[in-house]
Each structure stands twice: as C-alpha cells, then as structure tokens.
Design a protein around this motif. Structure first.
Motif, PDB file in Angstrom:
ATOM      1  N   HIS A 166       2.293   9.417 -22.583  1.00 39.84           N
ATOM      2  CA  HIS A 166       1.523   8.984 -24.340  1.00 39.84           C
ATOM      3  C   HIS A 166       1.494   7.123 -24.055  1.00 39.84           C
ATOM      4  CE1 HIS A 166       2.739  12.701 -26.892  1.00 39.84           C
ATOM      5  NE2 HIS A 166       3.851  12.164 -25.537  1.00 39.84           N
ATOM      6  N   LEU A 167       1.984   6.672 -23.027  1.00 38.81           N
ATOM      7  CA  LEU A 167       1.947   4.979 -23.470  1.00 38.81           C
ATOM      8  C   LEU A 167       0.797   5.028 -22.184  1.00 38.81           C
ATOM      9  CD1 LEU A 167       4.962   3.335 -24.091  1.00 38.81           C
ATOM     10  CD2 LEU A 167       3.237   3.999 -25.584  1.00 38.81           C
ATOM     11  N   HIS A 168       0.820   5.830 -21.103  1.00 41.74           N
ATOM     12  CA  HIS A 168      -0.275   5.859 -20.341  1.00 41.74           C
ATOM     13  C   HIS A 168      -0.449   3.862 -19.699  1.00 41.74           C
ATOM     14  CE1 HIS A 168      -2.213   8.754 -21.025  1.00 41.74           C
ATOM     15  NE2 HIS A 168      -2.709   8.721 -22.540  1.00 41.74           N
ATOM     16  N   TRP A 169       1.045   3.312 -19.620  1.00 46.06           N
ATOM     17  CA  TRP A 169       1.566   2.479 -18.579  1.00 46.06           C
ATOM     18  C   TRP A 169       1.452   2.275 -17.294  1.00 46.06           C
ATOM     19  CZ3 TRP A 169       5.929  -0.294 -22.346  1.00 46.06           C
ATOM     20  CH2 TRP A 169       5.069  -0.826 -23.877  1.00 46.06           C
ATOM     21  N   PHE A 170       2.547   3.177 -16.866  1.00 42.53           N
ATOM     22  CA  PHE A 170       3.130   3.406 -15.852  1.00 42.53           C
ATOM     23  C   PHE A 170       2.015   4.940 -14.964  1.00 42.53           C
ATOM     24  CE2 PHE A 170       5.808   0.485 -17.495  1.00 42.53           C
ATOM     25  CZ  PHE A 170       5.357  -0.453 -16.638  1.00 42.53           C
ATOM     26  N   PRO A 171       1.992   4.590 -13.669  1.00 40.60           N
ATOM     27  CA  PRO A 171       1.851   6.108 -13.144  1.00 40.60           C
ATOM     28  C   PRO A 171       3.000   6.471 -12.880  1.00 40.60           C
ATOM     29  CG  PRO A 171       2.158   4.051 -11.502  1.00 40.60           C
ATOM     30  CD  PRO A 171       1.688   3.359 -12.790  1.00 40.60           C
ATOM     31  N   ALA A 172       2.629   8.050 -12.658  1.00 39.12           N
ATOM     32  CA  ALA A 172       3.896   9.480 -12.632  1.00 39.12           C
ATOM     33  C   ALA A 172       4.896   9.388 -11.454  1.00 39.12           C
ATOM     34  CB  ALA A 172       3.444  10.352 -13.310  1.00 39.12           C
ATOM     35  N   SER A 173       3.819   9.292 -10.071  1.00 41.19           N
ATOM     36  CA  SER A 173       4.302   9.895  -9.244  1.00 41.19           C
ATOM     37  C   SER A 173       3.530   8.751  -8.045  1.00 41.19           C
ATOM     38  CB  SER A 173       3.943  11.153  -8.967  1.00 41.19           C
ATOM     39  OG  SER A 173       2.632  11.540  -8.887  1.00 41.19           O
ATOM     40  N   GLY A 174       3.904   9.060  -6.960  1.00 36.58           N
ATOM     41  CA  GLY A 174       3.925   8.495  -5.289  1.00 36.58           C
ATOM     42  C   GLY A 174       4.187   6.767  -5.288  1.00 36.58           C
ATOM     43  N   ARG A 175       3.518   6.306  -4.038  1.00 39.98           N
ATOM     44  CA  ARG A 175       3.678   4.434  -4.078  1.00 39.98           C
ATOM     45  C   ARG A 175       2.895   3.883  -4.155  1.00 39.98           C
ATOM     46  NH1 ARG A 175       6.101   3.901   1.493  1.00 39.98           N
ATOM     47  NH2 ARG A 175       7.384   1.707   0.312  1.00 39.98           N
ATOM     48  N   THR A 176       1.272   4.677  -4.567  1.00 43.71           N
ATOM     49  CA  THR A 176      -0.102   3.949  -4.480  1.00 43.71           C
ATOM     50  C   THR A 176      -0.844   4.715  -5.108  1.00 43.71           C
ATOM     51  OG1 THR A 176      -1.129   4.513  -2.361  1.00 43.71           O
ATOM     52  CG2 THR A 176       0.375   2.278  -2.482  1.00 43.71           C
ATOM     53  N   SER A 177      -2.024   4.667  -5.971  1.00 38.83           N
ATOM     54  CA  SER A 177      -3.217   5.502  -6.437  1.00 38.83           C
ATOM     55  C   SER A 177      -3.549   6.274  -5.515  1.00 38.83           C
ATOM     56  CB  SER A 177      -4.093   4.808  -6.946  1.00 38.83           C
ATOM     57  OG  SER A 177      -3.625   4.218  -8.111  1.00 38.83           O
ATOM     58  N   GLY A 178      -4.008   5.930  -4.141  1.00 38.76           N
ATOM     59  CA  GLY A 178      -4.316   6.573  -3.783  1.00 38.76           C
ATOM     60  C   GLY A 178      -3.474   7.648  -3.187  1.00 38.76           C
ATOM     61  N   ASP A 179      -4.242   8.320  -2.111  1.00 35.33           N
ATOM     62  CA  ASP A 179      -3.760   9.200  -1.399  1.00 35.33           C
ATOM     63  C   ASP A 179      -2.785   9.658  -0.603  1.00 35.33           C
ATOM     64  OD1 ASP A 179      -5.717  11.556  -3.204  1.00 35.33           O
ATOM     65  OD2 ASP A 179      -6.926  11.651  -1.769  1.00 35.33           O
ATOM     66  N   THR A 180      -3.085   8.125   0.459  1.00 37.76           N
ATOM     67  CA  THR A 180      -1.875   8.866   1.245  1.00 37.76           C
ATOM     68  C   THR A 180      -2.016   6.449   1.428  1.00 37.76           C
ATOM     69  OG1 THR A 180      -4.172   8.244   3.041  1.00 37.76           O
ATOM     70  CG2 THR A 180      -2.615  10.052   3.482  1.00 37.76           C
ATOM     71  N   PRO A 181      -0.556   6.592   1.780  1.00 39.21           N
ATOM     72  CA  PRO A 181      -0.168   5.050   1.544  1.00 39.21           C
ATOM     73  C   PRO A 181      -1.062   4.212   2.890  1.00 39.21           C
ATOM     74  CG  PRO A 181       1.323   5.506   1.231  1.00 39.21           C
ATOM     75  CD  PRO A 181       0.038   6.810   1.688  1.00 39.21           C
ATOM     76  N   PRO A 182      -1.689   3.207   2.552  1.00 36.93           N
ATOM     77  CA  PRO A 182      -1.609   2.381   3.641  1.00 36.93           C
ATOM     78  C   PRO A 182      -0.892   2.137   5.002  1.00 36.93           C
ATOM     79  CG  PRO A 182      -2.094   0.614   1.564  1.00 36.93           C
ATOM     80  CD  PRO A 182      -2.143   1.831   1.239  1.00 36.93           C
ATOM     81  N   ASP A 183      -1.300   1.914   6.198  1.00 37.23           N
ATOM     82  CA  ASP A 183      -0.250   1.782   7.207  1.00 37.23           C
ATOM     83  C   ASP A 183      -0.425  -0.053   7.670  1.00 37.23           C
ATOM     84  OD1 ASP A 183       1.324   3.406   8.413  1.00 37.23           O
ATOM     85  OD2 ASP A 183      -0.467   4.071   9.851  1.00 37.23           O
ATOM     86  N   GLY A 184       1.102  -0.551   7.101  1.00 39.13           N
ATOM     87  CA  GLY A 184       1.106  -1.745   7.006  1.00 39.13           C
ATOM     88  C   GLY A 184       2.186  -2.174   8.567  1.00 39.13           C
ATOM     89  N   PRO A 185       2.953  -3.275   8.485  1.00 36.00           N
ATOM     90  CA  PRO A 185       3.722  -3.619   9.094  1.00 36.00           C
ATOM     91  C   PRO A 185       4.828  -3.626   9.352  1.00 36.00           C
ATOM     92  CG  PRO A 185       2.039  -6.097   8.141  1.00 36.00           C
ATOM     93  CD  PRO A 185       2.309  -4.456   7.633  1.00 36.00           C
ATOM     94  N   THR A 186       5.044  -2.954   8.094  1.00 35.61           N
ATOM     95  CA  THR A 186       6.557  -3.230   7.791  1.00 35.61           C
ATOM     96  C   THR A 186       7.202  -1.889   6.701  1.00 35.61           C
ATOM     97  OG1 THR A 186       7.080  -4.683   5.269  1.00 35.61           O
ATOM     98  CG2 THR A 186       7.161  -5.453   7.292  1.00 35.61           C
ATOM     99  N   GLY A 187       5.776  -1.511   6.456  1.00 36.29           N
ATOM    100  CA  GLY A 187       6.420   0.275   5.776  1.00 36.29           C
ATOM    101  C   GLY A 187       6.278  -0.079   4.022  1.00 36.29           C
ATOM    102  N   LEU A 188       6.861  -1.767   3.743  1.00 37.92           N
ATOM    103  CA  LEU A 188       7.802  -2.211   2.410  1.00 37.92           C
ATOM    104  C   LEU A 188       5.800  -2.838   1.684  1.00 37.92           C
ATOM    105  CD1 LEU A 188      10.529  -3.544   3.789  1.00 37.92           C
ATOM    106  CD2 LEU A 188      10.288  -1.734   2.779  1.00 37.92           C
ATOM    107  N   LEU A 189       4.893  -1.752   0.628  1.00 35.83           N
ATOM    108  CA  LEU A 189       4.270  -1.787   0.254  1.00 35.83           C
ATOM    109  C   LEU A 189       3.382  -3.089  -0.354  1.00 35.83           C
ATOM    110  CD1 LEU A 189       2.918   1.624  -1.015  1.00 35.83           C
ATOM    111  CD2 LEU A 189       2.719   0.474   1.723  1.00 35.83           C
ATOM    112  N   VAL A 190       4.223  -3.627  -0.858  1.00 34.93           N
ATOM    113  CA  VAL A 190       4.794  -4.727  -1.869  1.00 34.93           C
ATOM    114  C   VAL A 190       4.806  -6.457  -0.989  1.00 34.93           C
ATOM    115  CG1 VAL A 190       5.424  -6.414  -3.802  1.00 34.93           C
ATOM    116  CG2 VAL A 190       5.520  -3.706  -3.753  1.00 34.93           C
ATOM    117  N   LEU A 191       5.409  -6.051   0.319  1.00 36.88           N
ATOM    118  CA  LEU A 191       5.814  -7.050   1.166  1.00 36.88           C
ATOM    119  C   LEU A 191       4.134  -6.838   2.272  1.00 36.88           C
ATOM    120  CD1 LEU A 191       6.931  -9.009   2.459  1.00 36.88           C
ATOM    121  CD2 LEU A 191       7.959  -7.183   3.763  1.00 36.88           C
ATOM    122  N   ASP A 192       3.850  -5.532   2.357  1.00 38.13           N
ATOM    123  CA  ASP A 192       2.912  -5.625   3.378  1.00 38.13           C
ATOM    124  C   ASP A 192       1.449  -6.057   2.688  1.00 38.13           C
ATOM    125  OD1 ASP A 192       3.802  -4.283   5.041  1.00 38.13           O
ATOM    126  OD2 ASP A 192       3.453  -2.371   4.796  1.00 38.13           O
ATOM    127  N   GLY A 193       1.469  -5.900   1.014  1.00 34.81           N
ATOM    128  CA  GLY A 193      -0.169  -6.196   0.579  1.00 34.81           C
ATOM    129  C   GLY A 193      -0.067  -7.523   0.309  1.00 34.81           C
TER     130      GLY A 193
END
Length: 332
Positions: A157-184
């Motif tokens: 209804h409000l469209h504030w937050f996504p419904a599923s997954g960790r990112t909007s892409g099909d596959t999360p990017p490969d980062g040094p830690t796997g913790l996407l917030v920290l990797d970014g």
C-alpha cells in the motif's frame, strides 16, 4: 577485570560447546539419515556400500566416530550436505553473512526501541503510552503474521520498502565481507549500502519487536529501581533536572539487567530468523535450514544448529563480561 571471572566464563563456554557436540552426535546416531545412501544412491551394490562405509569411518566404534566428529567441529569440517553435495561449511559460509547482517540490524533496532520504551516511560514523555501499546501489540503477534502485515502495509500500500531479497538486483554483488551495507561503504558504493538498508528495514523490525519489549521492560524496571537510590535523591536535592539525572547518572547504573536480557534475546533472534527469512525470501541460514529439513539433510541441519547454538552461547558469555565491565562487583 577479575581474571578468575574471565577464566570461569571461558571454561563454561567450552563445557557448553562440548555438551552441544555430544547432543548433536547422539542425534545423528539415532536419526535415519544415511550418508552412504545419500552418496551412492539406493541402487548401489552391497560391496560399494561396504567400501563407502569404511571410507566414511561408519564401521568403527561410536567413541572413535565421536572423536572424529568432535575434531571436525573444531577444525571447521561439518560434513557434506546430502542436498547440495557441498561441504556444509562452504554452504554456511555462503548463507551466514545475510543472517548475521539481518540479526545485527534487528538487535540494533531492538536496543533502540527498548531504550525509547524505558526512558519514555520513566520520564513520562508525551505519547509514551501509545508507543508502549503499539510495541506490546506487535510483540504479541507471531513473527510470520507481523511480517505479512508489514508487507501489506509498507510494501503493497505505501510502497516504502521492498518485499524480498537483500538488494534490488537479481544477485547481490560479491563483496569482501558479504555484509552488503558494510561492503557498500568499503567499496565506496553508497547506493548499494542504501539499497541494502531499505531491504533490511522490514525484516529487521519484525525480528526486533519481541526482543525490544523484553529488553525494554527489564530496563524500565531497573531504571525505576535506580531512581529510588540515595545518589539520585542527592542529585535532585542539588536541583538537577530529571532528564539530566536519568541520562547522566541512572542509565549506566541500570544497564546490567538489560545487558543480560539482550544476550538471551540474541539467541531468540537466531531462532526466529527461520520464519522471518522465509516470509521475506531472505537468503540466509534460515532459508538454507528450511530447505534442508524436509529432505532430512542431517549434516546441514546439525551444522546450522551448531553454528547458531555457538553464537547463542558466545553472545551470553559476552553479555556476562559486559555486565562485569559495567559493574565490577559482579566479577568478585
């Protein structure tokens, strides 16, 4: 800090891990999981089955098999998954960062909500009763129901937050830690961090509501008890404002019980993450465990159980140490 206290906590930690290994080994022994059948298939010849049992050490006495199992646990060998055919350690390494990130932000949200719950109650802030009522109502709902309501309200209804997954892409990017917030942050991709945070908000809040109320109630009781202490009456007699007294003098002296409860709630969060991850299609240990249980993939189930139980034991040990740091009398 008292070294005897640290040594006793370390000894308790090792004893609990040892007891956990015995429980998991016994469950493996009495379960119907057949590593040979999972490896060779149901049509294997008796000779091939006997050779595979010898290769896996299943023809040896239980005490020898337990010694191998214990050695494997403490060297990172958790066996091979019947379902994925990969080492369980490798599978856990793939799924664990997502769960750790979710639980970390859920714990952070729980602590902030608990602090707001306790302080707003004690200082009688305007609207505090409404906030307490909403938090209490949310904590009484099962996690899956709370997740579904969150999806309907904030996604559909409000469209504030996504419904599923960790990112909007099909596959999360490969980062040094796997913790996407920290990797970014580490890679300078703040867009990735922001996107990951948006995906974290709903599942983290759903996971945090129950623990927030538990920690908040304990913290509030501790604050009220401390406010009756002599040093608080002395501070009031000096004309200090109530808010200043709470933030400058009372909070630290009231934190021990809340720290202990926080340690317990970390374990409950890891237990509840199975439901939350399935509701939000979160690719963490909960999803891995949920796919392994129906096919009786015992090595995967036992491996995840050992990791989650170890985290729970270590978290409570750290909570004890933090309590002793805040109040050195505990370590005496």
């Amino acid at each position: 800090m008292n070294m005897r206290f640290l040594a006793s906590r370390a000894a308790s930690l090792l004893a609990l891990l040892f007891a956990l290994s015995i429980v998991l080994f016994v469950l493996q022994e009495i379960s119907h999981a057949d590593a040979v059948a999972a490896t060779l298939g149901p049509t294997a010849s008796p000779q091939a089955v006997a050779a595979e049992r010898a290769r896996l050490g299943l023809d040896r006495p239980p005490i020898e098999r337990y010694a191998d199992y214990l050695g494997g646990l403490f060297t990172g060998d958790l066996g091979t998954s019947f379902r994925t055919k990969n080492p369980v350690t490798a599978d856990i390494g793939t799924y664990l960062p997502a769960t750790v990130e979710l639980v970390f932000f859920a714990l952070l949200a729980a602590v902030l909500l608990a602090l707001l719950f306790a302080v707003s109650s004690v200082l009688r802030w305007k609207g505090a009763s409404v906030f307490r009522g909403v938090l209490f109502l949310g904590s009484t709902a099962p996690a899956f129901l709370l997740g579904i309501v969150g999806l309907i309200v904030f996604y559909q209804h409000l469209h504030w937050f996504p419904a599923s997954g960790r990112t909007s892409g099909d596959t999360p990017p490969d980062g040094p830690t796997g913790l996407l917030v920290l990797d970014g942050i580490l890679t300078g991709d703040l867009g990735l961090s922001g996107d990951a945070l948006r995906h974290l908000v709903l599942p983290a809040l759903v996971l945090a509501v129950g623990p927030a109320l538990a920690i908040g109630r304990v913290f509030r009781s501790s604050l009220l008890e401390t406010l009756e202490a002599d040093f608080v009456r002395t501070a009031r007699s000096k004309g200090l404002h109530e808010r200043s007294i709470v933030f400058r003098h009372v909070l630290r002296n009231s934190v021990n019980a809340a720290l202990s409860m926080s340690g317990l709630q970390i374990g409950f969060m890891f237990a509840g993450v199975l439901v939350v991850e399935n509701v939000f299609s979160w690719p963490g240990l909960g999803s891995y465990l949920g796919a392994s249980i129906p096919v009786s993939d015992f090595p995967a189930v036992a491996g995840v159980t050992f990791i989650l139980a170890s985290v729970y034991i270590i978290a409570n040990t750290l909570a004890d140490i933090l309590q002793a740091t805040a109040d050195p009398r505990i370590a005496i």
